[in-house]
Write an enzyme that holds these catalytic residues in place. Structure first.
Site, short mmCIF file in Angstrom:
data_model
loop_
_atom_site.label_atom_id
_atom_site.label_comp_id
_atom_site.label_asym_id
_atom_site.label_seq_id
_atom_site.Cartn_x
_atom_site.Cartn_y
_atom_site.Cartn_z
N CYS A 1 44.29 48.08 1.82
CA CYS A 1 44.08 48.37 0.39
C CYS A 1 42.78 49.14 0.17
O CYS A 1 42.67 50.28 0.59
CB CYS A 1 44.15 47.09 -0.43
SG CYS A 1 44.30 47.42 -2.19
N HIS B 1 49.31 44.91 0.75
CA HIS B 1 48.64 43.73 1.28
C HIS B 1 49.59 42.96 2.20
O HIS B 1 50.34 42.12 1.72
CB HIS B 1 48.19 42.82 0.13
CG HIS B 1 47.04 43.37 -0.63
ND1 HIS B 1 45.74 43.19 -0.23
CD2 HIS B 1 46.98 44.12 -1.75
CE1 HIS B 1 44.93 43.80 -1.07
NE2 HIS B 1 45.66 44.38 -2.00
N GLU C 1 48.90 40.59 4.07
CA GLU C 1 48.54 39.16 4.03
C GLU C 1 49.15 38.46 2.82
O GLU C 1 49.11 37.23 2.72
CB GLU C 1 47.01 39.00 4.04
CG GLU C 1 46.27 39.30 2.74
CD GLU C 1 46.07 40.78 2.43
OE1 GLU C 1 46.66 41.64 3.13
OE2 GLU C 1 45.35 41.09 1.48
#
Lengths: 259, 194
Positions: B77, B176, B178
């Site tokens: 990001c 993202h 994650e």
């Protein structure tokens, strides 16, 4: 393409999930982390944890809950309820929350939106608005709906977005808890007047209500709590229905086969 | 395997740490140049604002450290945007690994930030070993990198932009991983196996 999001909300009190309607009549509904994991299995797109008693109680339990959620959950989650300082925001974000939602605090100190957006990034500042129709207009209510104001909800949403909010979490107090459907008019008014995503909340009772709020209400995301909680609406079934109605949603391949 | 997550003033380092721990890796969260240079894999996460982040990186002398890394390096990001030449976000000079300018979404047809789940296409490279065309990832950003020579995945949000970049040992993703559920975990696993 960017798809519509289904968001499950967990109202928490003292680290436990509770749910009645947002504003009264609470009953215990279990461990928030377990419930959140179950929602993830059902392909929910995001989670919101709302500490409904945060204004009057200590914050420690919330912080430790946020840490537990962050360890166990691999999708985005927002935390809100009683946030009252930049420090509160910082603690929650550093504990692992992806976004915070601010409500009363933002109305009383609008510049806090700008300040926190600058400091933490626009995308993690969600401005929550509780709106209720009063004499034909939508007005903003504060402190979990207990305090009326003369502020126009649509104008406030617009101002909040200009000040740097990343999203609007819009709850209709008229429809919340009724299961009669989202407030389509309110959602559409707000969604068309701001350039940031709008999450519609309050009133979801059945699958068709989500289709309405996306198609007619122009919502970017729709949030519900009790119907997911008590399995009245299954998130997977909901997403399959939306796909068949021409609304793009995220479904991983394993589930697409069944659709 | 030693995995370092670069610690700086741009949010969500904890999320990346948690995600790696779910994959059975114990990363170190650090801003120490020695620790970062000695790691086998380096992750450069980020949620935040470009000019503040760059100021912090310069203060900590990390600008030079990052450029000198020759192990697999993943920017996420804001981390991806900071690896480019320049960001329109507060007119910020960035690290210059990728020769691109980071621009703000300006179309009136779409809402900004671009928040939510979007699909990625035209996947290239080993980062996507476990990811299929059209899978959904979670995006949250107002700025983007154009499609260029280093682009290894494309996303469409009124404009087509780089969802991922790759140049030598530097990898970068705009989304993202994650926070992208099991698909995101597969991408991170691909990175850890590079």
């Amino acid at each position: 393409m960017l798809v519509k999001r289904i968001i499950a909300c967990l109202d928490v009190k003292g680290g436990r999930t509770v749910k009645g309607t947002r504003f009264l009549n609470l009953r215990d509904a279990g461990d928030p982390v377990e419930l959140a994991c179950e929602y993830c299995r059902q392909e929910v797109d995001e989670l919101v944890f709302l500490d409904i008693t945060a204004t009057n109680e200590k914050r420690k339990t919330l912080t430790s809950l946020v840490k537990r959620v962050a360890k166990n959950i691999n999708i985005p989650f927002t935390v809100g309820g009683g946030i009252n300082s930049i420090e509160d925001i910082e603690i929650l974000l550093s504990s692992g929350a992806d976004k915070v939602s601010i409500n009363t605090y933002a109305v009383r100190n609008p510049l806090v939106i700008t300040e926190s957006a600058k400091r933490f990034g626009t995308q993690c500042i969600v401005v929550a608005i509780d709106a209720k129709r009063v004499d034909g207009d939508y007005k903003v209510f504060l402190n979990g709906g207990r305090e009326a104001t003369t502020i126009d909800a649509v104008l406030w949403a617009k101002r909040a977005s200009e000040l740097g909010a990343g999203e609007i979490l819009l709850t209709s107090m008229d429809t919340d808890g009724t299961k009669l459907g989202f407030d389509i008019e309110l959602t559409r008014l707000v969604s068309e007047s701001v350039k940031i995503p709008v999450i519609a909340s309050g009133g979801a009772g059945k699958i068709e209500h989500f289709e309405q709020v996306f198609k007619q209400g122009k919502a970017d995301a729709a949030l519900a709590a009790s119907i997911f909680h008590f399995r009245e609406v299954d998130i997977l079934q909901l997403k399959k229905y939306l796909l068949l109605s021409g609304i793009e949603v995220r479904l991983t391949e394993a589930f697409l086969d069944v659709a | 395997m030693k995995v370092a997550i670069i610690k700086y003033n741009a949010g969500n380092t904890e999320s990346v740490k948690n995600a790696l721990e779910r994959l059975g890796v114990k990363p170190v969260l650090t801003d120490s140049p020695e620790e970062i240079i000695s790691a086998d894999k380096v992750i450069f996460p980020g949620v935040g604002e470009a000019s503040n982040a760059m100021r912090y990186l310069r203060q900590k002398n990390l600008e030079v450290v990052i450029s000198s890394i020759n192990k697999p390096f993943l920017g996420i990001c804001l981390g991806m945007q900071l690896l480019c030449d320049f960001s329109e976000e507060n007119e910020t000079e960035c690290l210059g690994i990728f020769p691109y300018k980071v621009r703000k979404f300006s179309s009136s047809n779409v809402k900004v930030p671009h928040i939510g789940w979007n699909q990625i296409f035209d996947l290239k490279g080993k980062l996507f070993s476990y990811v299929r065309e059209g899978e959904f990832f979670y995006f949250v950003h107002s700025f983007y990198v154009d499609v260029g020579k280093d682009t290894t995945a494309i996303c469409d949000y009124d404009v087509k932009f780089s969802a991922a970049l790759e140049r030598e040992n530097f990898y970068a993703v705009q989304f993202h991983p994650e926070k992208s559920g099991s698909v995101g975990e597969r991408l991170l696993r691909g990175f850890l196996e590079l």
